[in-house]
Write a protein that holds these residues in place. Structure first.
Motif, mmCIF file in Angstrom:
data_model
loop_
_atom_site.group_PDB
_atom_site.id
_atom_site.type_symbol
_atom_site.label_atom_id
_atom_site.label_comp_id
_atom_site.label_asym_id
_atom_site.label_seq_id
_atom_site.Cartn_x
_atom_site.Cartn_y
_atom_site.Cartn_z
ATOM 1 N N ASN A 276 -3.485 -7.484 0.305
ATOM 2 C CA ASN A 276 -3.156 -6.070 0.176
ATOM 3 C C ASN A 276 -2.923 -5.712 -1.283
ATOM 4 O OD1 ASN A 276 -0.371 -7.533 0.989
ATOM 5 N ND2 ASN A 276 0.083 -5.837 -0.419
ATOM 6 N N THR A 277 -3.183 -4.479 -1.603
ATOM 7 C CA THR A 277 -2.926 -3.985 -2.947
ATOM 8 C C THR A 277 -1.424 -3.962 -3.198
ATOM 9 O OG1 THR A 277 -4.882 -2.578 -2.750
ATOM 10 C CG2 THR A 277 -3.372 -2.106 -4.557
ATOM 11 N N VAL B 81 0.825 -1.215 0.000
ATOM 12 C CA VAL B 81 0.000 0.000 0.000
ATOM 13 C C VAL B 81 0.854 1.258 0.000
ATOM 14 C CG1 VAL B 81 -1.745 1.297 1.281
ATOM 15 C CG2 VAL B 81 -1.899 -1.206 1.130
ATOM 16 N N SER B 82 1.889 1.316 0.838
ATOM 17 C CA SER B 82 2.668 2.553 0.975
ATOM 18 C C SER B 82 3.439 2.920 -0.285
ATOM 19 C CB SER B 82 3.632 2.421 2.156
ATOM 20 O OG SER B 82 4.621 1.442 1.880
ATOM 21 N N GLY C 63 -2.244 4.874 -2.776
ATOM 22 C CA GLY C 63 -2.497 3.965 -1.662
ATOM 23 C C GLY C 63 -3.174 2.698 -2.126
ATOM 24 N N GLY C 64 -3.891 2.062 -1.228
ATOM 25 C CA GLY C 64 -4.557 0.820 -1.582
ATOM 26 C C GLY C 64 -5.421 0.312 -0.450
ATOM 27 N N ARG C 65 -5.755 -0.974 -0.544
ATOM 28 C CA ARG C 65 -6.693 -1.573 0.392
ATOM 29 C C ARG C 65 -6.061 -2.819 1.018
ATOM 30 N NH1 ARG C 65 -11.996 -1.140 1.444
ATOM 31 N NH2 ARG C 65 -13.162 -2.990 2.134
ATOM 32 N N TYR D 174 1.536 -15.206 -2.031
ATOM 33 C CA TYR D 174 1.449 -15.383 -3.475
ATOM 34 C C TYR D 174 0.638 -14.240 -4.099
ATOM 35 C CZ TYR D 174 -3.204 -17.246 -2.328
ATOM 36 O OH TYR D 174 -4.474 -17.401 -1.853
ATOM 37 N N GLN D 175 0.751 -14.135 -5.404
ATOM 38 C CA GLN D 175 0.018 -13.124 -6.163
ATOM 39 C C GLN D 175 -1.350 -13.703 -6.523
ATOM 40 O OE1 GLN D 175 1.783 -10.073 -7.035
ATOM 41 N NE2 GLN D 175 -0.298 -9.298 -7.347
ATOM 42 N N GLU D 176 -2.386 -13.246 -5.834
ATOM 43 C CA GLU D 176 -3.723 -13.783 -6.076
ATOM 44 C C GLU D 176 -4.326 -13.226 -7.369
ATOM 45 O OE1 GLU D 176 -7.413 -14.687 -3.192
ATOM 46 O OE2 GLU D 176 -7.082 -12.553 -3.563
ATOM 47 N N GLU D 177 -4.195 -11.927 -7.568
ATOM 48 C CA GLU D 177 -4.660 -11.275 -8.789
ATOM 49 C C GLU D 177 -3.562 -10.341 -9.279
ATOM 50 O OE1 GLU D 177 -8.393 -9.382 -8.100
ATOM 51 O OE2 GLU D 177 -9.321 -11.168 -7.189
ATOM 52 N N ASP D 178 -3.844 -9.635 -10.371
ATOM 53 C CA ASP D 178 -2.827 -8.764 -10.948
ATOM 54 C C ASP D 178 -2.318 -7.735 -9.954
ATOM 55 O OD1 ASP D 178 -3.004 -10.120 -13.296
ATOM 56 O OD2 ASP D 178 -4.367 -8.697 -14.270
ATOM 57 N N ASN D 179 -3.217 -7.258 -9.101
ATOM 58 C CA ASN D 179 -2.833 -6.176 -8.194
ATOM 59 C C ASN D 179 -3.118 -6.526 -6.730
ATOM 60 O OD1 ASN D 179 -1.657 -3.607 -7.897
ATOM 61 N ND2 ASN D 179 -3.669 -2.655 -7.597
#
Length: 357
Positions: free
Chosen positions: A290-291, A264-265, A270-272, A324-329
């Motif tokens: 997290n994003t 996020v930082s 930012g992100g979620r 792991y990378q669940e989705e692209d972001n």
């Protein structure tokens, strides 16, 4: 009854029974003989004394710790010596007697000596095998205790590395709030105090209930929200049956901190971040999303390595951790923990779901 009393009881009963049995056989064949009776009583005391000396030697020089071949050699020599001493007391071993016995009844002569050696061999083997097995058991127990203490010490070191790294940033944020929003500043101080207190208590407790850990995570996120403001949005959702599940203290806070720091930082907008817990196949599954992208996540960092190590120490192979990378972001940190608490259903029916947008 202590081991010492058991030993002396078996010594007295065993040798007395053996000598009296031989005396009864002799009396049945030749009649009562007071001299033979007194010799039998003397043999009882002599056998007890000789075998006790053997016991003292075994304990004094730790024969039970010797390799089996060296121990077997000492046992054979001891049996021969003990049998010879008992034979010397019971038959005359002067030159004439030995010559007569060897010439006229060699089998009876050697049979008598071998009989005493056989009696001593029975006792020596029984005691040596017991002592050897007991020493081996104690050694294995000491190894297990040492391994357990080492793992506990290792776990304490790992927990000690989990103190929050954001303390100074949080204090700076609170200082800015003192003049702008005193009420929020007071709340932030309370939240920081709760986190630091739980961090200190983590050294004393192996596990805590999930609801307590989630409260620490919420206090942490609230403090980080003071710093990041609208750039940080979060959500905490826990299934009620998971609230009393036992988890390592400060573990979730470490993963949440990692998600904010490396996810996020780093994003301009930012992100979620979301924290979810559920039961899957009678196991606790915690997902922290997290994003961000996994390339921006320090997957080899101390916090993540400590998480996997702590789970291994507490639960063994039944627990697991992966990132792991669940989705692209979206990056997901997934924890699976086996059941460690009997009070998992002690919830009040309320589903804790917290949102900050």
């Amino acid at each position: 009854m202590s081991k010492s009393r058991i030993y002396w009881t078996l010594q007295i009963i065993g040798w007395t029974a053996l000598m009296m049995y031989e005396f009864v056989i002799y009396t049945a064949e030749y009649g009562f003989d007071l001299e033979y009776f007194l010799l039998s009583v003397a043999n009882i005391f002599l056998a007890i004394g000789l075998t006790h000396v053997y016991r003292l030697i075994v304990r004094r020089w730790n024969w039970s710790t010797l390799p089996l071949p060296r121990l077997a050699f000492r046992v054979i020599v001891s049996v021969i010596i003990l049998g010879a001493i008992m034979s010397m007391v019971n038959i005359r071993l002067d030159h004439d007697t030995i010559a007569y016995n060897l010439a006229n009844q060699p089998f009876a002569f050697w049979g008598y000596i071998s009989a005493w050696c056989k009696n001593m061999l029975t006792w020596v083997l029984a005691y040596t095998v017991y002592h050897y097995v007991e020493q081996t058991r104690l050694t294995e127990l000491e190894k297990i205790m040492l391994k357990t203490s080492m793992r506990e010490a290792e776990a304490k070191v790992l927990r000690s590395q989990l103190n929050p790294h954001f303390t100074f940033n949080a204090l700076n944020s609170i200082r800015a709030l003192v003049s702008e929003d005193p009420t929020k500043a007071q709340l932030s101080i309370t939240q920081l105090s709760n986190i630091l207190r739980n961090s200190l208590l983590a050294d004393r407790r192996k596990t805590v209930e999930l609801r307590e850990e989630l409260k620490t995570v919420e206090d942490y996120l609230e403090l980080e929200k003071v710093r990041y403001e609208e750039r940080l949005n979060y959500k905490i959702k826990a299934d009620p049956p998971t609230l009393y599940w036992q988890v390592p203290p400060m573990m979730l806070q470490t993963l949440v901190e990692n998600g904010i720091k490396h996810g996020v930082s780093k994003l301009p907008r930012g992100g979620r971040l979301t924290v979810e817990s559920s039961l899957q196949n009678n196991e606790l599954m915690i997902c922290i999303k997290n994003t961000g992208t996994l390339g921006n996540t320090d997957s080899g960092g101390v916090g993540l390595l400590n998480t996997a190590e702590r789970l291994s120490i507490l639960y063994g192979k039944e627990a697991s951790f992966r990132i792991y990378q669940e989705e692209d972001n979206i990056v997901c940190s997934e924890i699976i923990i086996p059941m460690l608490s009997d009070g998992l259903m002690r919830y009040n029916g309320q589903v804790p779901e917290r949102n900050q947008v």
